[in-house]
Design a protein around this motif. Structure first.
Motif, short mmCIF file in Angstrom:
data_model
loop_
_atom_site.label_atom_id
_atom_site.label_comp_id
_atom_site.label_asym_id
_atom_site.label_seq_id
_atom_site.Cartn_x
_atom_site.Cartn_y
_atom_site.Cartn_z
N SER D 104 -0.07 -2.47 2.11
CA SER D 104 -0.20 -2.41 0.64
C SER D 104 0.63 -3.51 0.01
CB SER D 104 0.29 -1.06 0.10
OG SER D 104 1.70 -1.05 -0.01
N LEU D 154 2.80 9.86 1.67
CA LEU D 154 1.73 10.36 0.79
C LEU D 154 0.61 10.92 1.65
CD1 LEU D 154 1.66 7.43 -1.77
CD2 LEU D 154 2.12 9.83 -2.32
N GLN D 215 -5.46 5.78 1.32
CA GLN D 215 -5.03 6.48 0.10
C GLN D 215 -4.91 5.42 -0.98
OE1 GLN D 215 -4.49 9.19 -1.40
NE2 GLN D 215 -2.84 8.93 -2.87
N GLN D 216 -5.14 5.81 -2.22
CA GLN D 216 -4.99 4.86 -3.33
C GLN D 216 -4.70 5.64 -4.59
OE1 GLN D 216 -8.40 2.05 -4.54
NE2 GLN D 216 -7.74 3.03 -6.43
N GLY D 217 -3.78 5.16 -5.39
CA GLY D 217 -3.57 5.76 -6.70
C GLY D 217 -4.71 5.38 -7.63
N GLU D 218 -4.91 6.16 -8.69
CA GLU D 218 -5.91 5.78 -9.69
C GLU D 218 -5.45 4.50 -10.39
OE1 GLU D 218 -7.17 10.43 -10.42
OE2 GLU D 218 -6.52 9.23 -12.12
N GLY D 219 -6.41 3.69 -10.77
CA GLY D 219 -6.09 2.41 -11.40
C GLY D 219 -5.78 1.31 -10.40
N GLU D 220 -5.49 1.69 -9.17
CA GLU D 220 -5.10 0.74 -8.11
C GLU D 220 -4.07 -0.25 -8.65
OE1 GLU D 220 -7.73 -2.20 -6.44
OE2 GLU D 220 -7.21 -1.68 -4.41
N VAL D 221 -3.04 0.31 -9.32
CA VAL D 221 -2.16 -0.53 -10.13
C VAL D 221 -1.31 -1.52 -9.36
CG1 VAL D 221 -2.13 0.93 -12.18
CG2 VAL D 221 -0.52 1.40 -10.32
N ALA D 222 -1.16 -1.32 -8.05
CA ALA D 222 -0.45 -2.34 -7.27
C ALA D 222 -1.41 -3.40 -6.74
CB ALA D 222 0.32 -1.70 -6.12
N THR D 224 -3.68 -3.05 -4.51
CA THR D 224 -4.24 -2.63 -3.23
C THR D 224 -4.12 -1.12 -3.11
OG1 THR D 224 -2.24 -2.51 -1.86
CG2 THR D 224 -3.26 -4.70 -2.11
N GLY D 225 -4.94 -0.52 -2.25
CA GLY D 225 -4.67 0.81 -1.72
C GLY D 225 -3.89 0.64 -0.43
N LEU D 226 -3.92 1.68 0.39
CA LEU D 226 -3.41 1.53 1.76
C LEU D 226 -4.56 0.99 2.58
CD1 LEU D 226 -1.22 4.75 2.14
CD2 LEU D 226 -0.65 2.52 1.12
#
Lengths: 324, 324, 324, 324
Positions: D104, D154, D215-222, D224-226
């Protein structure tokens, strides 16, 4: 009694013969546009006001700190006879620098550049720079070789960043913010000679002015102009029962509307929409004719992208307007 | 061998003596910017191309439908020696209308006005209107009293809506869309006399042109200019190893950058960011000096708010640039 | 003296033993968030307030019109000991409908749909629809076959559209508008059981509440929820010297930040930025650790896209927070 | 012959008895969505495909670099009988990680946070972090105390960032970009069990998949996902003459539309507009009924704010849909 006529044959309120000239030197300054502030002067339509503004940080023409930022305002001026639903027209006969010092910021503002460019800066320190105004030569210059070898020099083009009235709905709005009531529009071409038209939301309109810039780029992308104090002269007129949605401006060559909002496109939309309304109401255009014409004739300027609302100016060159 | 110099003393590739003039009448037209299209002509830096463009809907100078919308392109022209990482400079010596008929839309585009104004329209029918170009008088007029009593008349200011090269990353992009590769920028001031600089993403650059407008308002707020066919003459130059992020433009008075994106602010940010880079690379400005200068000297124009990407132009008046 | 602890072990101001319960039935209602309004009640941290709100158009629990829109507020409540720089935490123990009638709009709001969809509507008339609240069954239903054959029925989920305090900088802001001070955030999940944390800008904080919805979709895309009056019970706490940038919210499963601005992305940015600050200050995260975690763990909701500022909620599921 | 029925009783193309299962291990990977790429497999509606995807940077399930970023795609799969104007429905029966390593990013992306927060960062170095996938425990963890003391852990929620078909208008679009054709939507809830519906723009549809995230947060704010490789199984169906404007998704609880654009609000508008169309076409709702219902029942998710287009998901909980 005589009747003055401005832009496009508007039916103006009758103006007294022998209009008065008021000389007003401000000593108190406000940081909100609000009807809650007591008027400093009551003036009649047709009257001339000769006054001064201090700079955006509160320093006056003697270099003395007499107010505080942002954009401390001279006023409010109560215009007799102005009532909600009317339009106030303010003609600026003079906007002139009255001291040698101006200051500016020196980093492009957060929303003016790509965020990646902010991340890539080698120097992120906010620094205030001091410019010298040479009125005789008509220029301002920055003489700091550490900022720019050889310095910088630009022509003067004095303007007011702020002209506003009390907002609608009893709001009290920071003088950092432009809106339908005018305010901190930061339009580089609000110079001596223009007439600015504002909606009247409260009895007496309550006119405020401030935030003079000796020169400013469009967009005000560094977040300041060349901030300085000003000598200002203006006259006011009232157009009865002429509700407008956004500030209108007229100079020698153009009629204009100033829309303010975020995002930038919404400011653009407000200006365009109000301009269509104006062309239909005052220039004999049909709904479809105005749209067809605007598609081929409108010009745009970006006044600011740094204030809590951004400001876009939609313009029509008067020479292209149909003869009526 | 001689060496030509354009804007700001760029180190140009050497140009052949006795550059050729190519007369090219297009018969096939493309609707994507893509390196997949076979070149119609291979030209050398310094060569002049005399050619034609058809209108945005595919109608040519004889009123014959020979292509299809949007914005069918003349080209691509393969420029010998142009390689990825270079910059292509295209100077337009002629952009001139070559027929009497132009057409325009007659409703303001969806994103150009407040959504409430769209809801309030009394007439929502999209209609295409026909204008008459009178080249001798230098005007275009619309003679439909049902659209606007008395008709409409505007000065001619011929321009190309589209000038582009093959995009990066092997993309094939619709000719409706502007981007870093140029394309459908719809800039009203891309007239005869300007030099447009574009990044080279593919060998030969692959230059496309099209979408002529006899006149267009800024923002192209009706979604069209006065769409017509054009006679075009241009010369090309290649600046080796001069990677640029966004199209640059130079005319007699200004240097400019054209950023394209949605939202409008992002187009503004791209143009501003690239302009700073240009001032630092070619005009001797420091990181802070460029920002300080831009705050007081930048001008902006809105080229279009109707294409899949919007286009904003950041400009510097050459007279304000520091002497070097 | 006892000390209560809310979210994340905040150092709360000491709370009196034997906190009082105030029963307050409002008779006057405000349409601005402003420190200029006289408090209706002075309460101590720890005190409970049992009160009522009228609907967004000013109609109370008896169906009587007692205030005017938009969003007439109950309050302001002056919280003893709350000073600028503190944080006010309001826990809602009860938010419950107290009448049978709710109303809603029936067109999607101007900015919620494509402008082309607005132009294509066959019926553009704004109509207010009346829903019936059946508290026993836990539903609200609309029984108008002309609107939707068979009618509509949705579960109740009572919420407050507005919870706010006096804004900073002496502004008086319309109760239509959300901001850093809270206000008209229109968040569908601001239900009984949550704790909302707001910055204190003025002595006493000056808490206002109003705009109850029996149910509301996320985004509030029709411009209203099921607008109705409410019975509300809340307690307040003050966290000394805890300056926050945006409202924070905690419920059984999540910690959240509510950012409000236009454009929508800016609301998103404010919420995300403040959430990072919170994770670093209260959850032991490093600058890079918080960013890495947020990339994989943040959730978002869109509270409203219809108010003068839009509201976005950035959320972290408490179960994913590192043990401390 | 049997007939399968998916979401909302769509009239599906008849499906062969004895549909085939294709096992396909990709060896070549594409970085554009384009009809120009030769199909790797031709499949019939009803067929099942058992295949694999490599990670966003081109590394496969053996840790071997076999493609290049961004988001190298498995495919395209040519679906027999799919023609422009049809709808392709892809049901994912399996999306499962197949290696231990994921990576990530570790800085919030440029448009995900306030620009001021970017300027204020103490550490701006982009670093790629390595996570460990523990499939047995159903978690991924990062064990770098220098990033976050105690590390991060996570739950797994495997998804595909990219599912797309060949775009309209002969465009070739980077696999970084989502659009009406699907593509890099980066929706955290595109997990095993969902059915994704896409418009068919070219004969055979040409289906591409890739960009798996553990896994990925909503918005993919970084940004990237994993990022990891995946085992994927899917079946396809074709709905004849069912033109849709934007990707639709159905899972056990919701029907959804995924709109992609910049600005974020425009993605929201596209999703909302298409959802209204869907409710009217397939769920018996009137124009006004759909709007009234959506105002109180729609939910939203932000899929990504980091790709060239942002993606917003408009959702309706199936339990709230009127019985038909």
């Amino acid at each position: 009694m005589k009747t003055a006529v401005i832009a496009a044959g508007l039916a103006l309120a009758a103006v007294r013969l022998g209009a008065e000239t008021h000389r007003f030197v401000p000593t108190q300054f406000y940081n909100t546009y609000s009807a809650a502030h007591p008027p400093v002067l009551r003036i009649m339509p047709g009257d001339r006001v000769v006054t001064k503004t201090i700079d955006a940080a509160g320093t006056d023409w003697n270099g003395k700190s007499v107010g505080s930022g942002p954009n401390p305002q001279t006023g409010p001026f109560y215009v007799e006879g102005a009532e909600p639903g009317d339009m106030l027209a303010v003609t600026f006969d003079k906007i002139e620098t009255n001291r040698v010092m101006a200051y500016s910021a020196s980093l492009l503002a957060p929303y003016a550049v790509d965020p990646q460019a902010i991340a890539a800066r080698t120097d992120r320190e906010a620094r205030r720079l001091t410019w010298t105004i040479e009125k005789a030569r008509g220029v301002a210059h920055l003489d700091q070789a550490d900022v720019q070898p050889g310095g910088l020099e630009l022509p003067l083009r004095p303007m007011l960043g702020c002209v506003g009235v009390a907002p609608a709905r009893k709001e009290a709005i920071s003088t950092a913010t432009p809106g339908p009531y005018g305010g901190n529009m930061d339009y580089a071409w609000l110079n001596a000679g223009v007439t600015l038209m504002l909606p009247v939301n409260e009895p007496g309109a309550l006119l405020f002015i401030g935030d003079g810039h000796a020169q400013q780029g469009e967009g005000e992308v560094a977040g300041t102009g060349l901030e300085t104090s000003m000598d200002v002269e203006f006259t006011v007129k009232v157009v009865k029962k002429q509700a407008i949605g956004w500030p209108r401006l007229e100079n020698g060559t153009h009629i204009m509307v100033l829309g303010s909002a975020r995002p930038l496109l919404e400011a653009f939309q407000h200006a365009t929409t109000e301009l269509q309304r104006w062309l239909m109401a005052d220039y004999g255009m049909t709904e479809r004719g105005a749209q067809t014409f605007m598609g081929q004739a409108t010009e745009y300027e970006v006044a600011n992208v740094v204030d809590p609302n951004f400001t876009v100016v939609a313009k029509i060159r008067k020479a292209t307007l149909p003869r009526r």
